[in-house]
Structures are given as C-alpha cells and as structure tokens.
Design an enzyme around this catalytic site. Structure first.
Site, PDB file in Angstrom:
ATOM      1  N   ASP A   1      -1.967  -2.132  -3.094  1.00 14.90           N
ATOM      2  CA  ASP A   1      -0.781  -1.265  -3.059  1.00 14.90           C
ATOM      3  C   ASP A   1      -1.225   0.169  -3.298  1.00 14.90           C
ATOM      4  OD1 ASP A   1       1.079  -3.366  -2.681  1.00 14.90           O
ATOM      5  OD2 ASP A   1       1.061  -3.799  -4.826  1.00 14.90           O
TER       6      ASP A   1
ATOM      7  N   ASP B   1       4.937  -4.148   2.541  1.00 17.57           N
ATOM      8  CA  ASP B   1       6.151  -4.238   1.730  1.00 17.57           C
ATOM      9  C   ASP B   1       7.279  -3.429   2.355  1.00 17.57           C
ATOM     10  OD1 ASP B   1       4.747  -5.737  -0.186  1.00 17.57           O
ATOM     11  OD2 ASP B   1       4.154  -3.939  -1.279  1.00 17.57           O
TER      12      ASP B   1
END
Length: 200
Positions: A146, A180
């Site tokens: 991420d 995401d």
C-alpha cells in the site's frame, strides 16, 4: 469491441498500473518511507498489509493462507459473474464496474500469492527483486503493498467526546493502493446506480 473485451482491457490496464506502482515502491523505498506529492494532503507512504482491509488479520500462517485461498475463490466467482452478465446483455456500466472489482481483487491476490516469493523484506532496506537467498515468505503468504495516503484533515477530538476526547485524529487515515481504489470505485458506482443497473 464487445463489452466483455472492453472489460478485460480495463482489467489489464488497472492490473498493469497497480503492479508497476507496487514494483516501483518495493524496489525504491523502505517500509515507512514517504514522498510528499501535494504537501501534507497527498503522500506516497510505503506500508505493507499482512491481512484484510485496514490491516485486520487472521491469526498465523494458516489464517493468511486461508485468506489468500478465499480471495482466489472470490475472484473466480466475480469473473464468472462478469462473463455471465455480459452474455445476458446486462447494462454495460454494471459489467464494467464488476470488471473494476475483479481487477482490484486480482491486483491484491498477486501480492498475497507471489510477493513473498519474489521479493526479500523491506524492513530497514530496499527490497531486492528475485533475491538469491529467496523471498521473505512462501506461496500465498505475501504482503499487500500500500502507498496512497491522503491525511486531508488533522486535529483533535473535543474533550467532551466519549472515549477519544482530546486524542488526535486524521482524516483520511487508511493507506491503500490502485487495486483497493478500483474495488471501491466499482462498488460505489454499482450502489449509486443500482436502480438503473438492477431494474427487475
């Protein structure tokens, strides 16, 4: 070009951008490194997610393997649903949105399944791609990369606020990735246009 072919093209483009961004982060940054993009509002901040959304986890290696297998089964189901929608002549927007969800799920599955095998760890060092000593983990036990962080508002809860009064808060705190984003956008559009997509 058919709706299904366009959907697969969208999936390919999202996967390419997602994986290129993660590959760059893994091979150029250590865990915790930051690159300000728009002041303090948008920061490239490297973290790794060992479990589900927002850092939640299932205990132990068995839990991690179970989560990865569940993701793979879910992706197969989503893929079947997208193809089935296309064959039944469902609204194009719905097929494309399911494609967005599928692309995001695939992007994170690649990390979980393979990154532990093809990279070494990023703790205090920049990871090496295909290290001679092997990766930091085994198949299905990789961590999701991420990097997108938007701490738009920082402040403190009022003192009278229950449980957290006086504590600092940040909005928007989660760190996420392109995959995401793809899932979130796809689901949001489906919910927003559900009356148009699901007329029956």
């Amino acid at each position: 070009m058919s709706v299904l072919k366009k959907s697969f093209l969208i999936i390919f483009i999202i996967l390419l951008v997602d994986q290129l961004s993660k590959f760059y982060i893994k091979t150029h940054m250590m865990l915790g490194d930051e690159i300000p993009v728009l002041g303090n509002w948008f920061i490239i901040h490297f973290v790794e997610n060992n479990g589900m959304a927002f850092g939640m986890q299932l205990a132990g290696k068995f839990g991690k393997a179970f989560l990865s297998i569940f993701r793979i089964v879910a992706v197969i189901g989503i893929g079947w649903y997208m193809v089935n929608l296309s064959r039944k002549g469902a609204p194009k927007g719905l097929v494309y949105c399911v494609g967005l969800v599928l692309a995001g799920a695939l992007g994170n599955i690649i990390d979980s399944a393979f990154y532990g095998m093809i990279f070494d760890h990023s703790y205090g060092q920049i990871a090496t791609f295909l290290p001679e000593a092997g990766g930091y983990s085994s198949f299905l036990h990789g961590k999701v990369v991420d990097m997108l962080y938007f701490p738009l508002i920082e402040g403190r809860y009022p003192e009278w606020f229950p449980y957290v009064g006086g504590n600092p808060f940040i909005f928007f705190r989660p760190v996420f990735n392109i995959a995401d984003s793809s899932i979130t956008i796809g689901i949001f559009i489906i919910l927003f246009f559900q009356k148009r997509f699901f007329k029956e």
